[in-house]
Design an enzyme around this catalytic site. Structure first.
Site, mmCIF file in Angstrom:
data_model
loop_
_atom_site.group_PDB
_atom_site.id
_atom_site.type_symbol
_atom_site.label_atom_id
_atom_site.label_comp_id
_atom_site.label_asym_id
_atom_site.label_seq_id
_atom_site.Cartn_x
_atom_site.Cartn_y
_atom_site.Cartn_z
ATOM 1 N N PHE A 123 48.024 63.587 33.513
ATOM 2 C CA PHE A 123 47.618 62.649 34.550
ATOM 3 C C PHE A 123 46.101 62.659 34.624
ATOM 4 O O PHE A 123 45.491 63.644 35.037
ATOM 5 C CB PHE A 123 48.202 63.002 35.922
ATOM 6 C CG PHE A 123 47.801 61.987 36.968
ATOM 7 C CD1 PHE A 123 48.492 60.793 37.074
ATOM 8 C CD2 PHE A 123 46.716 62.202 37.792
ATOM 9 C CE1 PHE A 123 48.107 59.841 38.010
ATOM 10 C CE2 PHE A 123 46.329 61.261 38.730
ATOM 11 C CZ PHE A 123 47.025 60.068 38.837
ATOM 12 N N ASP A 151 39.388 68.007 31.872
ATOM 13 C CA ASP A 151 39.548 67.245 33.107
ATOM 14 C C ASP A 151 39.808 68.243 34.233
ATOM 15 O O ASP A 151 40.930 68.683 34.449
ATOM 16 C CB ASP A 151 40.695 66.248 32.971
ATOM 17 C CG ASP A 151 40.899 65.412 34.232
ATOM 18 O OD1 ASP A 151 40.334 65.768 35.286
ATOM 19 O OD2 ASP A 151 41.640 64.409 34.163
ATOM 20 N N LYS A 209 37.022 64.573 43.088
ATOM 21 C CA LYS A 209 37.729 65.036 44.276
ATOM 22 C C LYS A 209 36.884 65.955 45.152
ATOM 23 O O LYS A 209 36.121 65.495 45.981
ATOM 24 C CB LYS A 209 39.063 65.661 43.885
ATOM 25 C CG LYS A 209 40.041 64.631 43.302
ATOM 26 C CD LYS A 209 41.440 65.156 43.245
ATOM 27 C CE LYS A 209 42.387 64.173 42.554
ATOM 28 N NZ LYS A 209 42.540 62.895 43.266
#
Length: 408
Positions: free
Chosen positions: A146, A231, A260
């Site tokens: 993801f 990531d 984030k």
């Protein structure tokens, strides 16, 4: 246990359903205030937030240091665009580069933008530095990944909900099993410019790879002159007890992707961080963002980096995370079939004969704890790094209560 949805909450839920695109299926709770690990809804009910904005709220709701940084910048200047230089930018880039042990920073806004930027960067690097033929560059990715929901990214997803109905897709990606270093090695050829991997897969259910996996990927990338892109949008910035998840496995990527928590739960901030000889293939006019690296984002991110430099949050994630992992593993065999995770991040597999992940989340909502399901029968727990041992035990106790009621 809160059995029904209060009237005011139901009215708010109905209003959202009437005027909002249905690309989310949120739990029936309407939040209005947050502080630290706790949030309150419009009815005044209190909850433990065990999702923390998918790690965007690593430092808790309304962290005083971060709120003050934002407030101070709000009184000065919030946006200039990158057509000009503002007085927060150099400090942001310098401190983030130092945190990562790299030379340069390319700021964006969201995690998906950071991934898209890295894909462009890897391709350009492959053509300029490695000599790959034009338009032939390939990137190796892992199954069950993801990395966001843009059209390019969902094109190399194997999640049917993310992928189906959104083609045609961008070519140039090779997908191999996650955790299988030999598969990565076999997939590399003369066209390969990068391996893009989550050090720990989040959306897939907090999947921790074999201990030697990332080291072998790192070695293969070094040997074959391929960029190793980590990531760390969800896994990084203290979540598992290290500043970056790759540290747990003793490796350093060529490129970090961050997001984030970099914005402290206040503003969206993301970044691609790498050495000069990688990032300098991107020239003026070839990539950009009106809001990327804006004064407000830079000021908040600088405050985030200051918090991380103390080491306090990494220590808390390690110490309190050990309690979370232990408490959750005590539920295996009592409605839970497996628990995975590190630090304050866990994936909990619920016995599908007992309930779906969504049903468990609804039950925990009634017990005053907010969590999120994924992949049918799995729930994720990622409380803020400010959580105490008692709060962690309370969160797991709520799960135990829901499971016991299901098994009764």
């Amino acid at each position: 246990m809160r059995e029904s949805v209060p009237a005011a909450t139901q009215r708010a839920v109905d209003a959202v359903s009437a005027h909002s695109a249905q690309n989310y299926a949120p739990l029936p709770v309407v939040l209005s205030e947050g502080r630290g690990t706790r949030v309150w809804d419009i009815e005044g009910r209190e909850y433990l937030d065990f999702l923390a904005g998918y790690s965007a709220l690593n430092f808790g709701h309304r962290n005083a240091t971060l709120v003050e940084a934002a407030r101070a910048q709000l009184e000065r200047i919030t946006l200039t665009s990158r057509a000009f230089i503002h007085d927060q930018f150099a400090g942001f880039c310098t401190s983030l580069a130092e945190l990562c042990g790299k030379d340069w920073v390319l700021p964006m806004n969201t995690g998906a933008e950071a991934v898209e930027t890295a894909i462009k960067l890897a391709r350009k690097w492959g053509y300029v530095r490695k000599g790959v033929a034009d338009d032939e560059a390939t990137v190796i990715v892992a199954r069950e990944n993801f990395h966001g929901r843009t059209t390019t990214i969902v094109g190399f997803s194997d999640d049917p909900d993310a992928r189906n109905g959104f083609g045609p897709f961008t070519p140039g990606f090779r997908s191999v099993p996650y955790g299988d270093a030999e598969a990565v090695e076999r997939a590399i050829d003369d066209t390969t410019v990068a391996v893009l991997i989550e050090p720990i897969q989040g959306e897939a259910g907090v999947i921790v790879p074999p201990s030697d996996y990332l080291a072998r990927v790192r070695a293969a990338c070094t040997r074959e002159n391929v960029l190793f892109i980590a990531d760390e949008v969800q896994s990084g910035l203290g979540r598992i007890g290290r500043t970056f998840a790759v540290e747990h496995f003793g490796v350093t990527p060529d490129v970090y992707l961050l997001g984030k928590a970099l914005g402290g739960g206040i503003v969206p901030v993301s970044a691609v961080v790498a050495n000069r000889d990688v990032l300098d293939v991107i020239r003026p006019g070839q990539h950009g963002s009106t809001f990327g690296g804006n004064p407000m984002a830079s000021a908040v991110a600088r405050a985030v980096i200051t918090l991380l430099n103390t080491g306090e949050y990494q220590r808390r994630a390690t110490e309190v995370g050990a309690v979370l992992q232990s408490e959750l593993r005590s539920l295996i065999g009592s409605g839970v079939t497996d628990v995975r995770g590190l630090g304050l991040w866990a994936g909990v597999d619920i016995d599908p004969r007992l309930a779906t992940g969504r049903e468990i989340c609804e039950g925990m909502l009634a017990e005053g704890v907010l969590v999120k399901d994924t992949h049918g029968s799995t729930i994720r727990m990622s409380p803020p790094l400010t959580a105490t041992e008692d709060e962690v035990r309370d969160g797991v106790r709520a799960l135990r209560t829901v499971l016991e009621k299901r098994m009764a």
